[in-house]
Motif scaffolding. Structure first.
Motif, PDB file in Angstrom:
ATOM      1  N   UNK A 175       0.849  -1.198   0.000  1.00  0.00           N
ATOM      2  CA  UNK A 175       0.000   0.000   0.000  1.00  0.00           C
ATOM      3  C   UNK A 175       0.877   1.238   0.000  1.00  0.00           C
ATOM      4  N   UNK A 176       0.302   2.383  -0.274  1.00  0.00           N
ATOM      5  CA  UNK A 176       1.068   3.634  -0.209  1.00  0.00           C
ATOM      6  C   UNK A 176       0.868   4.267   1.161  1.00  0.00           C
ATOM      7  N   UNK A 177       1.956   4.485   1.857  1.00  0.00           N
ATOM      8  CA  UNK A 177       1.928   5.170   3.154  1.00  0.00           C
ATOM      9  C   UNK A 177       3.062   6.188   3.167  1.00  0.00           C
ATOM     10  N   UNK A 178       2.852   7.282   3.872  1.00  0.00           N
ATOM     11  CA  UNK A 178       3.807   8.382   3.849  1.00  0.00           C
ATOM     12  C   UNK A 178       4.516   8.605   5.170  1.00  0.00           C
ATOM     13  N   UNK A 179       4.075   7.969   6.229  1.00  0.00           N
ATOM     14  CA  UNK A 179       4.655   8.208   7.545  1.00  0.00           C
ATOM     15  C   UNK A 179       4.901   6.888   8.248  1.00  0.00           C
ATOM     16  N   UNK A 180       5.699   6.961   9.308  1.00  0.00           N
ATOM     17  CA  UNK A 180       5.966   5.782  10.110  1.00  0.00           C
ATOM     18  C   UNK A 180       7.212   5.037   9.652  1.00  0.00           C
ATOM     19  N   UNK A 181       7.610   4.024  10.420  1.00  0.00           N
ATOM     20  CA  UNK A 181       8.858   3.307  10.128  1.00  0.00           C
ATOM     21  C   UNK A 181       8.807   2.493   8.843  1.00  0.00           C
ATOM     22  N   UNK A 184       5.974   3.708   2.584  1.00  0.00           N
ATOM     23  CA  UNK A 184       6.274   3.135   1.269  1.00  0.00           C
ATOM     24  C   UNK A 184       6.400   4.175   0.172  1.00  0.00           C
ATOM     25  N   UNK A 185       6.149   5.439   0.463  1.00  0.00           N
ATOM     26  CA  UNK A 185       6.351   6.475  -0.552  1.00  0.00           C
ATOM     27  C   UNK A 185       7.824   6.500  -0.940  1.00  0.00           C
ATOM     28  N   UNK A 186       8.101   6.361  -2.246  1.00  0.00           N
ATOM     29  CA  UNK A 186       9.468   6.273  -2.756  1.00  0.00           C
ATOM     30  C   UNK A 186      10.255   5.174  -2.043  1.00  0.00           C
ATOM     31  N   UNK A 205       2.868  -3.047  -9.689  1.00  0.00           N
ATOM     32  CA  UNK A 205       1.432  -3.206  -9.906  1.00  0.00           C
ATOM     33  C   UNK A 205       0.682  -2.886  -8.614  1.00  0.00           C
ATOM     34  N   UNK A 206       1.209  -1.904  -7.847  1.00  0.00           N
ATOM     35  CA  UNK A 206       0.513  -1.529  -6.608  1.00  0.00           C
ATOM     36  C   UNK A 206       0.126  -0.052  -6.633  1.00  0.00           C
ATOM     37  N   UNK A 207       1.046   0.843  -6.285  1.00  0.00           N
ATOM     38  CA  UNK A 207       0.780   2.279  -6.293  1.00  0.00           C
ATOM     39  C   UNK A 207       1.965   2.997  -6.932  1.00  0.00           C
ATOM     40  N   UNK A 208       1.685   3.990  -7.767  1.00  0.00           N
ATOM     41  CA  UNK A 208       2.729   4.661  -8.519  1.00  0.00           C
ATOM     42  C   UNK A 208       3.736   5.384  -7.658  1.00  0.00           C
ATOM     43  N   UNK A 209       3.296   5.959  -6.537  1.00  0.00           N
ATOM     44  CA  UNK A 209       4.186   6.756  -5.704  1.00  0.00           C
ATOM     45  C   UNK A 209       5.176   5.914  -4.909  1.00  0.00           C
ATOM     46  N   UNK A 234       3.558   7.473 -10.805  1.00  0.00           N
ATOM     47  CA  UNK A 234       3.538   8.556  -9.832  1.00  0.00           C
ATOM     48  C   UNK A 234       2.698   9.714 -10.366  1.00  0.00           C
ATOM     49  N   UNK A 235       1.845  10.271  -9.504  1.00  0.00           N
ATOM     50  CA  UNK A 235       0.991  11.416  -9.828  1.00  0.00           C
ATOM     51  C   UNK A 235      -0.132  11.066 -10.813  1.00  0.00           C
ATOM     52  N   UNK A 236      -0.604   9.831 -10.808  1.00  0.00           N
ATOM     53  CA  UNK A 236      -1.754   9.487 -11.662  1.00  0.00           C
ATOM     54  C   UNK A 236      -2.905  10.454 -11.429  1.00  0.00           C
ATOM     55  N   UNK A 237      -3.684  10.768 -12.509  1.00  0.00           N
ATOM     56  CA  UNK A 237      -3.622  10.203 -13.860  1.00  0.00           C
ATOM     57  C   UNK A 237      -2.536  10.799 -14.748  1.00  0.00           C
TER      58      UNK A 237
END
Length: 377
Positions: A175-181, A184-186, A205-209, A234-237
């Motif tokens: 999944x895409x997550x931006x915070x925490x240990x 998954x962003x980048x 095949x999950x999330x672009x970011x 990244x940044x869809x669409x």
């Protein structure tokens, strides 16, 4: 009751239309006024369900997403407002397994590889990652499973991320997550990209970011490009158009877009809403699906890798999706990405095809009669 649904969600009228007023809207452009006097909201991944969207939701008691991921839903807000929530975990894992297997076979043909000689790392060992691992093992590949949160919780048999990045092929299912240990962003960042060997293959095949697309472009424009399979961007669409010529397989976030997967997603929400309002279920998934165009193939021996690729194309031709994506991008139309998703042709899963013969591996996703299957526990 009044049900508002993403217009790309199939079987909504079949499942809800006989007992609810069903209204459909484009998922990416839903506005607060659409939710006035709405009792239930059914979305896919492109709708941001947040405080802004719910400003006029005066009657809303249920929100459902026909997806595995929930990063587009403010679930804390729903809980605060007493709005019931449901998702559809696992609904499209089989379709993504089909997509990745088709991609693996296409990569193998491109690189003249025997997949049984290669190692696949699966980043994210949840529903979808486990399905992809199963397919790869059916192809005879060695599979490395990487899932740091599961490892931290004590799960066995997992490798760390650096070990996973050494595999011949690395497939992402997080999944895409931006915070925490375990953000998954980048997760695939510029340093990782620069360090990879030029013979390695990356699949997203999950999330672009989850991938740094700009860093990928820099790598691909250099002397040692990687082999890329990209269903998400990244940044869809929006799509980094300059990257596309350097991608072996490029598709518009449709890895999970099988007819069966969509039916499972919508049916999961149908079941959840029925439970929410105390209504007995009147439908089944089987009743929604038409007969496949090709239902069975007889084999005299276990298929070779080349023959397996031919069997996969009988059901799902990934090259068709790739060429459609490139044609759409070439038009310069700003909405080509969403248009491809909205008008995506009906696609069946490999399990809609019965393979008759002996020594057939059930892990490959086709339907195999019990007496013909090689069982793997």
């Amino acid at each position: 009751m009044k049900v508002l649904a993403d217009e790309n969600m199939p079987f909504v009228r079949e499942l809800f239309g006989d007992w609810a007023e069903v209204i459909t809207r484009p998922g990416r452009t839903m506005v607060p006024a659409d939710l006035h006097d709405t009792d239930a909201l059914l979305v896919r991944s492109v709708t941001q369900v947040n405080a802004h969207l719910l400003e006029q939701a005066n009657k809303l008691t249920f929100v459902g997403t026909a997806t595995i991921g929930c990063d587009h839903i403010d679930t804390q807000l729903l809980a605060q407002r007493g709005i019931a929530f449901a998702s559809a975990p696992g609904c499209n894992k089989v379709a993504v397994g089909d997509y990745v297997m088709a991609a693996l076979l296409r990569v193998a043909a491109h690189k003249n590889w025997q997949l049984a000689d290669k190692t696949l790392a699966v980043i994210g060992a949840g529903n979808t990652g486990s399905e992809v691992a199963r397919r790869a093992e059916g192809l005879g590949m060695k599979v490395l499973r990487c899932d740091p949160p599961k490892a931290a919780a004590g799960a066995a048999g997992l490798v760390n991320y650096d070990q996973a990045l050494s595999a011949d092929i690395i497939s992402y299912h997080v999944p895409i997550t931006h915070q925490g240990p375990y953000a998954t962003h980048h997760l695939l960042n510029a340093a990782h990209i620069a360090a990879l060997d030029e013979n390695q293959v990356l699949i997203n095949a999950c999330r672009g970011d989850v991938w740094n697309n700009q860093a990928l472009l820099t790598r691909q424009q250099g002397a040692r490009p990687l082999t890329l399979v990209m269903d998400v961007w990244e940044h869809e669409p929006a799509v980094l158009a300059a990257l596309v010529p350097y991608v072996l397989i490029a598709t518009p976030h449709i890895a999970g877009y099988s007819l069966e997967g969509k039916a499972r997603g919508t049916f999961a929400l149908y079941r959840a809403l029925c439970q929410h309002i105390g209504r007995a279920e009147q439908h089944s998934i089987a009743s929604l699906l038409p007969a496949p165009d090709i239902s069975a193939v007889s084999l005299t021996r276990a298929p070779s890798q080349h023959q397996l690729a031919q069997l996969v194309r009988l059901v799902y031709d990934i090259a068709h999706d790739d060429s459609g994506f490139r044609r759409g991008l070439a038009t310069g139309a700003p909405d080509f990405f969403d248009a491809l998703r909205k008008h995506y042709a009906e696609r069946r899963e490999l399990g809609s095809l019965i393979l008759q013969g002996v020594g057939l591996d059930e892990r490959l996703g086709f339907k195999v009669p019990a007496q013909a299957a090689d069982k793997h526990n």
